[in-house]
Write an enzyme that holds these catalytic residues in place. Sequence first.
Site, PDB file in Angstrom:
ATOM      1  N   GLY B  29       0.787  -1.226   0.000  1.00  0.00           N
ATOM      2  CA  GLY B  29       0.000   0.000   0.000  1.00  0.00           C
ATOM      3  C   GLY B  29       0.816   1.271   0.000  1.00  0.00           C
ATOM      4  O   GLY B  29       0.266   2.354  -0.176  1.00  0.00           O
ATOM      5  N   CYS B 269     -19.077 -12.607 -19.442  1.00  0.00           N
ATOM      6  CA  CYS B 269     -20.398 -12.695 -20.072  1.00  0.00           C
ATOM      7  C   CYS B 269     -20.359 -13.686 -21.236  1.00  0.00           C
ATOM      8  O   CYS B 269     -21.210 -14.562 -21.357  1.00  0.00           O
ATOM      9  CB  CYS B 269     -20.792 -11.309 -20.574  1.00  0.00           C
ATOM     10  SG  CYS B 269     -22.546 -11.087 -20.862  1.00  0.00           S
TER      11      CYS B 269
END
Lengths: 272, 277
Positions: B29, B269
């Site tokens: 981070g 999809c």
Amino acid sequence: MRRPQLERSALLEARDITRLYGPEKGCEGIDFRLHAGEVLGIVGESGSGKSTLLRVLSGLEAPDAGRVVYHPPVDRGVDEVAENGELDLYAIGEARRRALLRMEWGLVHQNPRDGLRLEVSAGANVGERLMALGERHYGQLRAAGQDWMSRVELDPQRIDDAPRTFSGGMQQRLQIARTLVTRPRLVFMDEPTGGLDVSVQARLLDMLRTLVRQLGLSVVLVTHDLAVARLLAHRLMVMRRGRVVEAGLTDQILDDPQHAYTQLLVSSVLTP
Amino acid sequence: MNGYNFAYLDEQTKRMIRRGLLKAVAIPGYQVPFGGREMPMPYGWGTGGMQLTASILGESDVLKVIDQGADDTTNAVSIRAFFERVAGVETTTETGKADIIQTRHRIPEVSLRHDQILVFQVPIPEPLRFIEPSEEETRLMHSLEEYGVMHVKLYEDIARHGHIATTYAYPVKVDGRYVTDPSPIPKFDNPKLHMSEALMLFGAGREKRLYAIPPYTRVESLDFDDHPFEVQQWDEPCALCGARDSFLDEVIIDDAGGRLFVCSDTDYCQSRREEVA
């Protein structure tokens, strides 16, 4: 026979502080003690070094020489208190200094726009210091916001309004609420009534005086306005050209000034 | 392609960026500055992500590039074509086949594996920037863990909208230490950052910062006790594949206000529709 302890321990001590930007520009050789619950006024004309002194005392600017010593109260100290209960403001690390400023101290700027976040709502402004301390409950933050807004005589209904829609006097109240919400011990104020008209000033001073008494705050108050100092301060220090020329009880100094400069200052006050 | 080094950047630059990446992985981070190079495209098109991809790309790697989840939008097509030309690597649109996936705005719906790397294109790497314009100050705030202001933004959201209205670039705390901007992914994807098997690398070209979320790292989204973190939900499934668990895009289909909700992850999809067929 046991004697009462007359020497109360000080909350804040300035030990021979010097911060100079040039000859007579800044402050030099400042020495004083501030006790718990006491309001100390620092008066003097523009350029006399009072704001510099306040910046040094409040941890914003390191002095060239001298020490700022804080005595944290025993009951709620900053994690481990340094040796013999003293915290040297500029000897502790930056992390601890900033934690101290967030938790135990507060700073009220002359211009509320310096102390507020204008782009977020009044409630977020009041809650910021609580969030910095780890408060993570929205409902409680909001309740604290409304509580403090009513304490500084702002309408709690306006908690979601942006500070820029507030008048100058209201912004100053909001800044005070934002500072006091974490119950600091010690508050520094730089001309808290500067730029406000007299009737708004009077109401603000009245409120400040009440809050100081209720919360038992210790205050270092910088002002050029002797009337403000008379109302709020227990003790006064008169500064000129970076040095303290006279110090003592407020009434004593204003009613019976000894130093020529203080006499000039007192006699320059306009009375309508 | 003649005249170019493998994957466009010269080897010294790649080494410099890889050193930065090692540091970023070691401090999850934390934003590591790097000497960003000029890429043959404008800032804002993914120059940061491309430099990271170029630095870690090997000759046998298979590359996938997505933009808003789709493999066939301009940004994805041109970056894929770029690496085909300058590195000659194999490319794919199938998430499962890719070794490196460069992405803008999405994390694929299929869970990633430990041998895959996800590279994000980041516009503004600094999560504190919106409230603190000074870089010096934000660095100090990171080093002292002064993250109270992040909650000021969330508070403001609830005060104005009644709920946390931040829907993308939702701030996270990585490994309990650094507050990090997960780039403009929808908050729907935030849970996928937590304990991810794949290495996640973030590159910001304009700001010249890179950071990382290593595999199996704790990633928490910031929230309030009484307003916990929630992801978006849709009332209807994907109009094409019927998925109820994926992030849906709203597509306008005519002038009469007709609209359709379809998966933003085109590969997901597609593969679901092939399964059914």
